[in-house]
Design an enzyme around this catalytic site. Structure first.
Site, PDB file in Angstrom:
ATOM      1  N   GLU A 105       1.789  -0.400  -5.112  1.00  0.00           N
ATOM      2  CA  GLU A 105       0.898   0.713  -5.430  1.00  0.00           C
ATOM      3  C   GLU A 105       1.830   1.921  -5.545  1.00  0.00           C
ATOM      4  OE1 GLU A 105      -3.266   2.684  -3.853  1.00  0.00           O
ATOM      5  OE2 GLU A 105      -1.743   2.163  -2.360  1.00  0.00           O
ATOM      6  N   ASP A 135       0.834  -1.196   0.000  1.00  0.00           N
ATOM      7  CA  ASP A 135       0.000   0.000   0.000  1.00  0.00           C
ATOM      8  C   ASP A 135       0.874   1.253   0.000  1.00  0.00           C
ATOM      9  OD1 ASP A 135      -2.790   1.130   0.468  1.00  0.00           O
ATOM     10  OD2 ASP A 135      -1.736   1.971   2.180  1.00  0.00           O
TER      11      ASP A 135
END
Length: 472
Positions: A336, A299
């Site tokens: 990401e 993330d």
């Protein structure tokens, strides 16, 4: 430094053991305690030291501190129960699970079809028809369904221990927990509230059984991991672990001792500090060696490439260490490739011949084209054919791109052809959360409708989108 020992469920310790000075080597405290049985005690630490917030030092000998390496966090086994004690305690896991001859599927990247899901949400509704809704055991019951769909990997939204009652809110008569799990409490332990069992220390066994069954059915397990921040927040947040142990080591701090917030969540994990880098590496190795995990989706991964002062690094030590670690050689690493501080690295994220990237440009360009923006055709063509304009310089080239149209952020595939704008009023944020750039089309009516022609068109648009994704 002191070790605190507790009876199960008790608030006050039955033993407080100072670390012997003669057992300290350099900056490392060590102690062996005999006569303890796994499952019959909990533990925590207390640490004393200077309190100089302007230097990032906030030691307090009264703070009870959770071990960052704890394999189990106690008192978190029932969803929605407010933490009974004001402090978190750790426990140990037996680690006696028999994997037998089960093997990781090792699906080739070009053959990988990823299904992202939330462990609780996937089976919590009554229509899931499982015996243990909202749990690891409930998800295991749905493996035949997932196999029938043809997916080769499940990507589990955060399953590290988090406290869903932190920042709990009430809106329009509803109690809203911190549902999604992107507020990590402990990186080494599975979330106790996701286990059907209520036996202490058995959460890990249930998760291992789930992973083994996935593997036996040829499906890989990828974890969504959040190393960019923790649940301790900013200056006004709680102290439960990292802040009390080494605040100015674990977090990126300004020269005034305040928290940089490149995560958008109050603090930023100091990923390229040597001690923190080692912590993250040990964590990844733990999940691969103990739980047989097949991959990680990082993330806001661009934060992992920032220096201790927040500036971007040309050759980030952490990303290089992860990409070249021998134990992680066959593990899928998915970035990401952006963060909340403005860094966007789709097409420029450091690869080390191992990293893949969520292709945000694929999502945006294809969404525009699929809803009829014909001027988006040149960009859409690039995305369909592997985004060579973005990844030509990468040795892994086409395998670098993770093509997707929808994920846990923003619109679902259904929403893409049902709404022209987002409608998030029900969560109490006055529709301010999430992006307004959804590149969607409601097909003529905003929201659900009984109009058969519009519903037929929407279904066709959904099929177009799914077919395009699968053929890219």
């Amino acid at each position: 430094m002191e070790l605190l020992l507790y009876k199960i469920g008790e608030k006050d310790p039955y033993a407080i053991l100072p670390f012997p000075e003669e057992c300290k080597k350099g900056g490392v405290f060590s102690m062996i305690v005999y006569g303890l049985e796994i499952g019959e005690f909990e533990y925590a630490y207390r640490m004393d030291g200077p309190y100089e917030p302007e230097k990032g030092l906030i030691f307090n000998k009264e703070h009870v501190l959770l071990d960052p390496y704890a394999e189990v966090v106690t008192g978190q086994s029932k969803w929605g129960n407010q933490q009974k004690n004001e402090h978190y305690h750790g426990s140990l896991s037996r680690n006696v699970f028999d994997w037998g001859k089960s093997k990781n599927p090792l699906t080739r990247p070009e053959d990988t079809i990823i299904y992202e899901l939330h462990v609780r949400g996937f089976t919590k509704n009554d229509n899931s028809g499982v015996a243990f809704p909202g749990t690891f055991a409930g998800l295991e019951e749905k493996i035949p369904y997932l196999k029938e769909l043809g997916v080769t990997a499940v990507e589990l939204m955060p399953i590290f221990e988090f406290d869903e009652t932190s920042d709990i809110r009430e809106f329009d008569g509803n109690i809203l927990p911190n549902y999604w799990g992107y507020n990590t409490l402990n990186f080494f332990s599975p979330n106790g509230a996701y286990a059907a069992t209520d036996k202490p220390t058995e959460e890990g066994t249930e998760l291992k059984k789930l992973i083994k069954t996935f593997h036996d059915n040829g499906i890989e397990v990828i974890l969504d991991v959040v190393f960019n921040h923790t649940a301790e927040g900013n200056e006004n947040g709680p102290v439960f672990s990292f802040k009390g142990i080494d605040n100015n080591v674990y977090y990126m701090l300004t020269p005034e001792g305040e928290y940089y917030n490149f995560s958008g969540c109050g603090n930023t994990f100091n990923c390229n500090n040597a001690a923190v880098r080692d912590f993250i590496m040990q964590c990844l190795r733990h999940w691969v060696s103990v739980y047989h995990i097949d991959g990680f989706r990082f993330d806001l991964a661009s934060i992992l490439g920032r220096n201790e002062d927040g500036s971007p690094l040309d050759n980030p030590p952490l990303l290089e260490s992860i990409g070249e670690d021998p134990l992680l050689k066959d593990v899928k690493l998915i970035a990401e490739a952006w963060d909340a501080g403005g860094m966007y690295q789709v097409g420029s994220f450091p690869s080390y011949d191992h990293w893949s990237q969520w292709n945000g440009k694929y999502r945006d360009d294809l969404r525009s084209f699929l809803k009829g923006d014909l001027w988006a055709a040149p960009e859409a063509a690039k995305r369909l054919t592997g985004s060579d304009d973005l990844y030509a310089a990468y040795s892994t080239k086409y395998n670098t791109s993770i093509n997707f149209l929808n994920c846990h952020d923003g619109f679902t595939l259904y929403d893409m052809y049902t709404y022209n704008q987002k409608h998030n009023e029900a969560n109490g944020w006055n529709n301010t959360d999430g992006t307004d750039d959804n590149r969607s089309w409601n097909c003529g009516i905003e929201g659900p409708t009984d109009d058969e022609e519009i519903n037929k068109l929407r279904f066709k648009m959904v099929n177009n989108a799914m077919t395009t994704l699968m053929l890219s």
